[in-house]
Design a protein around this motif. Structure first.
Motif, PDB file in Angstrom:
ATOM      1  N   LYS A 109       0.844  -1.270   0.097  1.00  0.00           N
ATOM      2  CA  LYS A 109      -0.141   0.024  -0.025  1.00  0.00           C
ATOM      3  C   LYS A 109       1.066   1.252  -0.160  1.00  0.00           C
ATOM      4  O   LYS A 109       0.566   2.158  -0.765  1.00  0.00           O
ATOM      5  N   LYS A 147       2.483   1.812  -3.342  1.00  0.00           N
ATOM      6  CA  LYS A 147       1.363   2.323  -4.307  1.00  0.00           C
ATOM      7  C   LYS A 147       1.208   3.838  -4.252  1.00  0.00           C
ATOM      8  O   LYS A 147       0.989   4.392  -5.158  1.00  0.00           O
ATOM      9  N   ASP A 148       1.176   4.324  -2.940  1.00  0.00           N
ATOM     10  CA  ASP A 148       1.022   5.622  -2.557  1.00  0.00           C
ATOM     11  C   ASP A 148       2.331   6.483  -2.913  1.00  0.00           C
ATOM     12  O   ASP A 148       2.219   7.556  -3.814  1.00  0.00           O
TER      13      ASP A 148
END
Length: 305
Positions: A146, A149-150
C-alpha cells in the motif's frame, strides 16, 4: 505511459490483529505497524532499509517488492512496530507460566543457591517470549504494498508536473531557434554591403590599376566566406531535432530520464556552437537565452526516473 519523478514520499500505518493464546482472548492487545518510504533522485536504484530486529527476516521480500516497481532513485524504507495495548499489562498464558516454572525447577536443582523468579521477571520474560513468537511479515508486506502504491502515485503526480514544465521550456527553445534562423541571411547581406562599401572606398584611393570587376569579385568572395563561417542552419536543425525527440519521450513516458539527460547534453553543445558562430549581438543573446533554458531543463531532468 506516465513520466515518473524520482522524488516522492508515502507513509501508512495499520493495526494488524495478533494471534493470541485462548487465555488472552478479550484483552485487546495489538501492535501498531508503520511503513514510511521516501525517495530522491539518484543515477541508479539505491535501497536502504531501517527495520526493527523482529522484522529483519522480511528484508528480502521487501527488496523484491521495491525492485519490481522502482528503477532509479535513492529509496529509504522505515518500518516501526509499537505496542498498542492501552497501557494495561497482559496476563501471561498458563502454558507460559508452566514452562517458566519448570525451567526454574531445573535451574535450582543444579544451582540450589539461585534466586527465585520475581513477578517482574516473569512478566518481562513472558512479554519477550510472546513478542518473539509472533510473525508480522505478512502484515508488513501488505502494508508495504500500500505504501509503495502511494509512493508511485506521488512520483507520477510530480512527474506529470515536471513533464509539463519541460514541454513549456522546449516550446520556448523552439521559438528561439525560429527567431535565430532569419538572422543569418540578414547578417550576410549587411556584411556584404559593408565589404562593398570598403572596396569602393579602396578603389577611389587607387590609381586605377585594379579593375572594378576584380574588386567586386573579391568583395563577394569575402562575403561568401563570412556567410559560411556564421551559418548556423545545421546547428538549428540538430537542435530542433533534439527538441522534437524530447517532446516525444515526455509524451510517451516510461523510463526516459537517462535518454533525456543525454539529449540535454546535445542541446547544450548545439547552443554553444551557435554562440561561437554568432556574428551579431542579437544572435549572441539568442544563444545565451537558450543556455539558460537548457540549464533549467537539465536541473529538472535529474529528477525524472
Amino acid at each position: 505511459m506516465a513520466v515518473y519523478s524520482m522524488t516522492g514520499y508515502a507513509a501508512v500505518q495499520s493495526t494488524p490483529a495478533r494471534t493470541a493464546p485462548e487465555s488472552d482472548a478479550g484483552n485487546g492487545s495489538h501492535a501498531r505497524l508503520g511503513v514510511e518510504i521516501r525517495s530522491v533522485n539518484s543515477r541508479f536504484l539505491d535501497l536502504a532499509f531501517r527495520l526493527p530486529d523482529e522484522l529483519r527476516q522480511a528484508e528480502p521480500a521487501l527488496r523484491e517488492l521495491l525492485t519490481g516497481k522502482l528503477k532509479r532513485g535513492k529509496v529509504e524504507i522505515r518500518v516501526s512496530l509499537e505496542s498498542n495495548s492501552g497501557g494495561s499489562l497482559k496476563a501471561p498464558a498458563s502454558s507460559t507460566l508452566q514452562r517458566l516454572g519448570s525451567m526454574e525447577d531445573t535451574v535450582r536443582s543444579w544451582l540450589p543457591g539461585a534466586a527465585a523468579l520475581s513477578v517482574a521477571d516473569i512478566l518481562r520474560m513472558a512479554a519477550g517470549e510472546d513478542k518473539s513468537t509472533h510473525d508480522y511479515s505478512d502484515d508488513l508486506l501488505k502494508l508495504a504494498k500500500k505504501a509503495l502504491k502511494d509512493l508511485l502515485t506521488a512520483r507520477e503526480r510530480e512527474g506529470t508536473r515536471l513533464a509539463q514544465m519541460l514541454l513549456e521550456r522546449t516550446a520556448q527553445l523552439r521559438a528561439l531557434a525560429a527567431s535565430a534562423t532569419p538572422m543569418v541571411p540578414k547578417l550576410v547581406e549587411q556584411q556584404k554591403a559593408r565589404f562593398m562599401d570598403r572596396w569602393t572606398e579602396a578603389m577611389a584611393l587607387t590609381d586605377g590599376s585594379t579593375l572594378p570587376e576584380a574588386a567586386q569579385d573579391r568583395a563577394l568572395l569575402e562575403a561568401t566566406s563570412f556567410a559560411i563561417r556564421i551559418d548556423v542552419a545545421e546547428e538549428i536543425m540538430r537542435l530542433t531535432s533534439h527538441l522534437e525527440e524530447i517532446d516525444r519521450l515526455l509524451t510517451a513516458g516510461g523510463e526516459v530520464g537517462k535518454r533525456l539527460d543525454f539529449l540535454i547534453q546535445e542541446l547544450h553543445r548545439e547552443a554553444n556552437t551557435l554562440g561561437s558562430k554568432s556574428g551579431s549581438l542579437e544572435l549572441t543573446h539568442v544563444s545565451v537565452d537558450m543556455k539558460v533554458l537548457i540549464e533549467q531543463i537539465r536541473e529538472q531532468v535529474q529528477n525524472i526516473e
